[in-house]
Scaffold this active site. Structure first.
Site, short mmCIF file in Angstrom:
data_model
loop_
_atom_site.label_atom_id
_atom_site.label_comp_id
_atom_site.label_asym_id
_atom_site.label_seq_id
_atom_site.Cartn_x
_atom_site.Cartn_y
_atom_site.Cartn_z
N ILE A 1 53.12 40.11 39.46
CA ILE A 1 53.10 41.17 40.47
C ILE A 1 53.07 40.60 41.89
O ILE A 1 53.45 41.26 42.85
CB ILE A 1 51.88 42.10 40.22
CG1 ILE A 1 52.12 43.49 40.78
CG2 ILE A 1 50.58 41.51 40.74
CD1 ILE A 1 51.12 44.53 40.27
N ASN B 1 46.53 27.87 34.27
CA ASN B 1 45.21 27.73 34.88
C ASN B 1 44.16 28.04 33.81
O ASN B 1 44.26 29.06 33.11
CB ASN B 1 45.06 28.70 36.06
CG ASN B 1 46.04 28.38 37.17
OD1 ASN B 1 46.30 27.21 37.46
ND2 ASN B 1 46.61 29.40 37.79
N HIS C 1 47.66 32.62 29.72
CA HIS C 1 49.03 32.88 30.15
C HIS C 1 49.66 31.61 30.69
O HIS C 1 48.99 30.76 31.26
CB HIS C 1 49.09 34.00 31.21
CG HIS C 1 48.15 33.82 32.35
ND1 HIS C 1 46.82 34.13 32.27
CD2 HIS C 1 48.35 33.38 33.62
CE1 HIS C 1 46.23 33.89 33.43
NE2 HIS C 1 47.14 33.41 34.26
N HIS D 1 52.38 30.47 33.40
CA HIS D 1 53.25 30.85 34.52
C HIS D 1 54.54 30.06 34.43
O HIS D 1 54.53 28.85 34.16
CB HIS D 1 52.61 30.47 35.87
CG HIS D 1 51.35 31.21 36.21
ND1 HIS D 1 51.34 32.33 37.00
CD2 HIS D 1 50.06 30.96 35.90
CE1 HIS D 1 50.10 32.75 37.17
NE2 HIS D 1 49.30 31.94 36.52
P1 AMP Z 1 45.85 33.12 37.10
O1 AMP Z 1 45.34 32.86 38.50
O2 AMP Z 1 46.49 31.93 36.48
O3 AMP Z 1 44.80 33.75 36.24
O4 AMP Z 1 47.04 34.15 37.27
C1 AMP Z 1 46.91 35.52 37.20
C2 AMP Z 1 48.20 36.09 37.71
O5 AMP Z 1 48.29 37.44 37.29
C3 AMP Z 1 48.33 36.09 39.23
O6 AMP Z 1 49.46 35.30 39.60
C4 AMP Z 1 48.52 37.58 39.57
O7 AMP Z 1 49.45 37.78 40.61
C5 AMP Z 1 49.01 38.15 38.26
N1 AMP Z 1 48.72 39.55 38.03
C6 AMP Z 1 47.55 40.21 38.20
N2 AMP Z 1 47.67 41.50 37.86
C7 AMP Z 1 48.95 41.68 37.46
C8 AMP Z 1 49.70 42.81 36.98
N3 AMP Z 1 49.14 44.03 36.84
N4 AMP Z 1 51.01 42.62 36.68
C9 AMP Z 1 51.58 41.40 36.81
N5 AMP Z 1 50.92 40.31 37.23
C10 AMP Z 1 49.63 40.44 37.56
#
Ligand code: AMP
Ligand code: ZN
Length: 115
Positions: free
Chosen positions: A31, A86, A99, A101
């Site tokens: 997002i 992460n 997840h 990336h």
């Molecule tokens: P992390 O910091 O590795 O936990 O990454 C979490 C990621 O989730 C971040 O890059 C956010 O931008 C992404 N994120 C959070 N909420 C959403 C959402 N509703 N849809 C898509 N991505 C999201």
């Protein structure tokens, strides 16, 4: 039923821009992208982070890495891409559902700045 944000996205309860789905894996665009292409792969199975994974998850994790490469290509990243996982607060993780990336398409700087 898990209350976790990414579990809800995988179940379609929270909208996302889907990249890929099968019975074990879901992929969707971030997002808040940090590059022209930025999507994430998640297992449908809830694991808080990579630190929770064990030998029982080896095949799933392997499949996700192979898929990451295939989907990156399909998203136009034939020249390469960055994968980031992460893990835990110490690893800068913000959403506690494992997840991967996949990032690319722009000017990707060195991952760690050296002085
Ligand atoms: P992390 O910091 O590795 O936990 O990454 C979490 C990621 O989730 C971040 O890059 C956010 O931008 C992404 N994120 C959070 N909420 C959403 C959402 N509703 N849809 C898509 N991505 C999201
Ligand atoms: Zn979850």
């Amino acid at each position: 039923m898990s209350d976790c944000l990414f579990c809800k996205i995988a179940r379609g309860e929270i909208p996302s821009r889907k990249v890929y789905e099968d019975d074990e894996v879901f992929a969707f665009h971030d997002i808040n992208p940090v590059a022209p292409v930025h999507f994430m792969l998640i297992p449908k199975l809830h694991l808080d982070s990579l630190a929770q994974a064990d030998e029982a998850h080896s095949a799933l994790l392997g499949k996700m890495l192979v898929l990451a490469s295939r989907l990156a290509c399909e998203q136009g990243l034939e020249n390469g891409f960055r994968t980031v996982i992460n893990t835990g607060k110490g690893g800068g993780q913000e959403v506690f559902h494992l997840h991967i990336h996949v990032i690319g398409g722009g000017n990707i700087p060195p991952m760690v700045k050296r002085s």
